[in-house]
Design an enzyme around this catalytic site. Structure first.
Site, PDB file in Angstrom:
ATOM      1  N   THR A  84       0.846  -1.194   0.000  1.00  0.00           N
ATOM      2  CA  THR A  84       0.000   0.000   0.000  1.00  0.00           C
ATOM      3  C   THR A  84       0.880   1.242   0.000  1.00  0.00           C
ATOM      4  O   THR A  84       2.071   1.183   0.316  1.00  0.00           O
ATOM      5  CB  THR A  84      -0.885   0.068   1.253  1.00  0.00           C
ATOM      6  OG1 THR A  84      -0.058   0.293   2.410  1.00  0.00           O
ATOM      7  CG2 THR A  84      -1.701  -1.192   1.440  1.00  0.00           C
ATOM      8  N   ASP A  85       0.284   2.363  -0.369  1.00  0.00           N
ATOM      9  CA  ASP A  85       0.917   3.635  -0.055  1.00  0.00           C
ATOM     10  C   ASP A  85       0.776   3.814   1.456  1.00  0.00           C
ATOM     11  O   ASP A  85      -0.013   3.138   2.109  1.00  0.00           O
ATOM     12  CB  ASP A  85       0.255   4.778  -0.819  1.00  0.00           C
ATOM     13  CG  ASP A  85       1.213   5.931  -1.076  1.00  0.00           C
ATOM     14  OD1 ASP A  85       2.170   6.089  -0.282  1.00  0.00           O
ATOM     15  OD2 ASP A  85       1.015   6.678  -2.039  1.00  0.00           O
TER      16      ASP A  85
END
Length: 953
Positions: free
Chosen positions: A719-720
């Site tokens: 994920t970011d």
């Protein structure tokens, strides 16, 4: 010099060449440039004293040893002269009007206040100069878009006044744009400067690269990676850009030049691929060869061999009087058919070597017939969810930009051919209309049509795609090294891990985790004692696309931004640059760089365009391949991001990008596909926001159906940082929903403070117990993580198999930067006395502490010091947290008496931080350093307040 030692001079030279080749000359009337030897230039624009090496945010936070600005380079040039009187006026004014870099992330304005000019100042400069160089600057950055306002996309009144006065007083005016993204250019017609050069953000060698172009040491050879239209409203995406909740990509596949060349040529000021030179070139088409199609045999002829390739040979001759390089571009004009197509699509490009006057080079352009197919997301051709070649004439145009491309040859296809059969994935669920091309007697027109919506049962696909369970065996004594050495299978190894271990493995730790290189963005893999005990090493990732970000202050090299590199159209040079980046990553024990960024320049206002390459997916993909190939030569890799549809920064955590399946596959995913298939990418980062209603970090069809099943991707998806996830059908998302992440094969949630103690911050364990996530899915994701680790340098380093040569280079790195990879962290409670073991106070000494804060809040630092010098002595001390200076103290001599000095340490948000104390003078003794909290901060409330503020905006 050994394999792993960095030749910084070579690094600088390659970066300087890359930035110079990325500079785009848009105008050069009467050979205004280059500047000739012995000439005097008057330099206008306050940004000459505040050069932008890169944009802001994670893509620009590189701690460099030096930065060469444009003025620095001009002053150091012995062949030309600078008007010192004018420079003195600017220097005095800037003292009273310093550059505003902002205090916190995202607060820096996109432009700086310009110095007002009087007619007298300008006329005096004109009397004493041969030409004027006007420098206009814009930064760009993460979490904030540009705006169609003065000081952002538009020039300010003072900038316009500067251009008006200077262009009136000087016959030769060269405007240099030190910008991250393209800006409004109508002022060129208004004030008519003789020359205009887009220099972009060139990294720490950027000023030298501009000097090389201005003086003719390098003949400009950059080409625009975007279309520059007359007005921001001319871009079809502008009407659907900037909404926090939902953005409809109504322009569909008609992005950038695909739109303008089809129906709006008159709205283009500078076309895609355009760029001038100091010399001239002649291009000759000497071969056009197409495959033959004979009925039933056509399918087999579509393989990647000579029968399935369009080959074009172009002879390029330098017909001018100076050396130079030229870019050759091949465009496709496909038959409109039932699907409707853009009038032009870039399908291949090549760049010559430097050609002397009169010399030539033959460029070979090869285009797979598979790559000229179009995707049918509606079934209008009778082949839904397939790439097809509709019957008709496929015309290939070759030239030096999209507008200056002549017909090279034609491929005729008698009947429709199905090139690739796929399955519907990531189609939109909300009804809207998109642009569609129709062929009429008068030409091609764009009309609205209903966008095909999702028809598949996503939940059934997820359940049917669940992997088989691998029963828990308990600890058999196997280590990951046994898999690495092919002694056991990966499944046998992973069967030993408990459900709890697998859940912990889905969490990455950071920022500035003590388990990896100091100051980097995150750690993943063996992040708990138990996982580490199974022989799983801890991988390291670091921002970002323009160079390595290390918040502890370690120096790194700052490279040109993505747009600048793309404008070079030189994949060989970009690969050469990223070979050096790969070596630097290896030196710093970073396994993956969080970049390059591959998102499409859908609209000029996206604040993060500077990190990304282009409005074109082929150019984007080929540049990504060059970056990855370079880093792979040293075993490290890049994390291609942001997958996918991150084309707006405002509201990026909430906004839903509504995109047709065709536009996704042909435009927004294509660069990623090229990076995976050709560049062998092994790490991907999803986005903050949603794509067709499902936040990408939990988007099963995006990450499993397309990325892994269709493209064959092997590796990790992360994920970011602090992203959100949701279930299909839910209107909102949450950080805690990591169960959907695991199910979609987004392997890592980035980031948490402690992977083993994340209770309350995600509901993965609860979801596992309820059957939402299975053990098989957890093991599948753990296998992806292990694959990445076993294909990274950390694996052999963990096994003690580092070569002596690499060990020596690693030791040299620690000595160079005065930082140890294994710096021990000290826990900071409400009031903590630091361990001063080894503290030195000699002149120029630096002491650093790795700190682990128990709470977020406002902190103070107190130093107990003494000096035997008298009170007239002054001893400056600089205190920094991570890369930012928080306080500068000047301590007078104390005649041997102890004194206490207390300063504000500022707000501490990250749990792990680095405290650096620099002693400019010697002769001081330090007895103790104390860190104490003044006020605790509720981060959750701050985030809620920020969301409310954005909602109000």
């Amino acid at each position: 010099m050994g394999k792993y030692d960095i030749d910084w001079n070579l690094y600088a030279d390659i970066s300087r060449r890359a930035a110079a080749e990325g500079a785009v000359l848009l105008k050069n009337d009467n050979k205004a440039l280059p500047i000739k030897k012995g000439e005097t230039a008057s330099v206008f624009g306050r940004i000459q004293l505040d050069y932008y090496k890169s944009g802001t945010g994670s893509g620009g936070m590189v701690n460099t040893r030096y930065v060469v600005g444009i003025l620095d380079a001009l002053k150091n040039c012995k062949d030309i002269y600078i008007n010192k009187d004018l420079l003195g006026i600017y220097e005095e004014w800037v003292k009273e009007h310093p550059c505003n870099r902002g205090i916190h992330w995202g607060e820096e304005p996109w432009s700086q206040e310009e110095m007002p000019l009087t007619d007298e100042v300008v006329s005096n400069a004109a009397l004493n100069s041969d030409l004027a160089v006007v420098i206009i600057g814009r930064t760009a950055g993460e979490d904030k878009d540009s705006s169609a306002e003065k000081g952002s996309y538009l020039l300010t009144d003072l900038e316009e006044d500067m251009l008006q006065k200077v262009c009136k007083a000087f016959k030769r005016v060269a405007v240099v744009l030190n910008v991250g993204n393209i800006i409004d250019m109508k002022w060129v017609d208004t004030y008519n400067p003789a020359a205009v050069l887009y220099a972009w953000h060139g990294g720490q060698e950027g000023g030298n690269s501009v000097l090389d172009v201005l003086t003719g040491e390098v003949t400009p050879c950059g080409k625009l990676s975007d279309t520059i239209a007359y007005n921001i409203e001319d871009y079809p995406s502008t009407a659907y850009f900037g909404d926090k909740k939902r953005n409809f990509y109504a322009e569909d596949i008609f992005v950038g030049y695909r739109y303008f060349e089809t129906v709006a040529k008159d709205k283009v000021m500078y076309p895609f691929g355009f760029g001038l030179s100091y010399t001239t070139f002649k291009t000759e088409n000497i071969l056009f060869q197409v495959p033959k199609f004979d009925g039933q045999e056509s399918d087999c002829q579509l393989k990647h061999d000579k029968s399935g390739i369009v080959n074009i040979l172009v002879k390029v001759t330098n017909t001018g009087d100076v050396k130079g390089k030229e870019v050759v571009q091949a465009y496709l004009s496909a038959p409109q058919g039932k699907l409707g197509k853009p009038s032009r699509e870039l399908k291949a490009f090549g760049k010559t070597k430097e050609l002397a006057p009169g010399s030539n080079e033959t460029i070979e352009l090869s285009i797979s017939v598979k790559d000229i197919a179009s995707y049918d997301d509606s079934g209008v051709t009778g082949h839904k969810s397939c790439y097809v070649l509709e019957a008709g004439k496929y015309e290939f145009y070759v030239g030096t930009d999209v507008r200056n491309a002549a017909l090279s040859g034609v491929l005729e296809i008698a009947e429709l051919i199905v090139v690739e059969e796929l399955e519907e994935a990531v189609a939109p669920k909300i009804a809207y209309e998109r642009l569609h091309a129709n062929e009429t007697v008068a030409g091609v027109e764009l009309v609205n049509e209903a966008t095909p919506l999702r028809t598949i049962d996503l939940q059934k696909r997820i359940i049917d795609g669940r992997p088989e369970e691998i029963p828990y065996t308990g600890d058999k004594g196997y280590k990951l090294g046994d898999v690495f050495d092919n002694k056991i299978s990966l499944d046998e190894f992973l069967a030993q891990l408990s459900d709890e271990d697998l859940i912990h493995m889905s969490r990455g730790e950071g920022m500035s985790s003590p388990k990896v290189t100091p100051g980097t963005a995150g750690a993943f893999g063996g992040v708990t004692d138990n996982l580490h005990g199974f022989g799983i090493p801890v991988g390291c990732c670091a921002d970002g696309p323009s160079g390595i970000r290390m918040d502890c202050g370690t120096y790194a090299f700052s490279m040109p931004n993505g747009t600048c590199l793309a404008c070079s159209f030189n994949t060989e040079l970009v690969k050469e640059l990223y070979v050096m980046e790969g070596k630097e990553l290896r030196k710093n024990r970073v396994d993956t760089l969080l970049g390059p960024g591959l998102n499409i320049h859908r609209n000029p206002l996206n604040g993060r365009n500077f990190e990304y390459f282009s409005e074109d997916p082929l150019l984007t993909g080929k540049m990504a391949v060059a970056c990855l190939s370079g880093m792979h030569e040293f075993g490290v890799t890049g994390t291609i991001k942001h997958f996918a549809g991150n084309n707006q920064e405002f509201g990026r955590n909430e906004s839903d990008s509504v995109i047709s399946e065709r536009a996704l596959r042909e435009i927004y995913l294509k660069g990623f596909e090229i990076a995976v298939k050709e560049g062998k990418a092994r790490s991907v980062m999803s986005t903050y926001g949603a794509l067709n209603g499902i936040w990408t970090a939990g988007n099963y069809d995006l990450l499993t159906t397309i990325l892994r099943k269709e493209w064959g991707f092997k590796g990790i998806v992360m994920t970011d940082w602090w992203a959100k996830m949701n279930e299909d059908g839910e209107e909102t998302a949450a950080h805690t929903n990591t169960q959907y992440m695991v199910r979609a094969q987004n392997d890592l949630y980035m980031v948490v403070e402690n992977a083993a103690k994340n209770t309350g911050n995600d509901i993965l364990e609860e979801s596992f117990n309820n059957g939402v996530v299975t053990r098989g899915e957890l093991i599948r994701n753990a296998a992806n993580i292990c694959y990445m680790l076993m294909n990274s340098p950390v694996m052999e380093r963990f096994l003690g198999r580092m070569s002596e040569e690499e060990k020596a280079a690693s030791e040299n790195a620690q000595n160079e930067d005065n930082i140890a990879f294994d710096l021990a962290y000290q826990r900071i409670e409400d009031d903590t006395l630091l361990d001063l073991t080894g503290l030195k106070t000699g002149r120029g000494d630096t002491t650093m502490f790795a700190l682990n804060f128990a709470k977020r809040g406002l902190y103070d630092i107190s130093l107990k010091v003494k000096s035997h010098s008298g009170e007239l002595a002054q001893m400056p001390v600089t205190i920094s947290i991570d890369r930012s200076i928080v306080s500068m103290i000047t301590i007078n001599g104390t005649n041997g008496e102890w004194i206490n000095v207390t300063r504000d340490l500022g707000v501490i948000f990250n749990q792990n931080c680095y405290l650096k104390i620099y002693f400019a003078q010697g002769g001081m003794e330090v007895d103790e350093i104390r860190i104490s909290i003044r006020e605790e901060i509720d981060l959750k409330k701050i985030m809620e307040d920020k969301t409310k503020e954005e909602d109000n905006e």
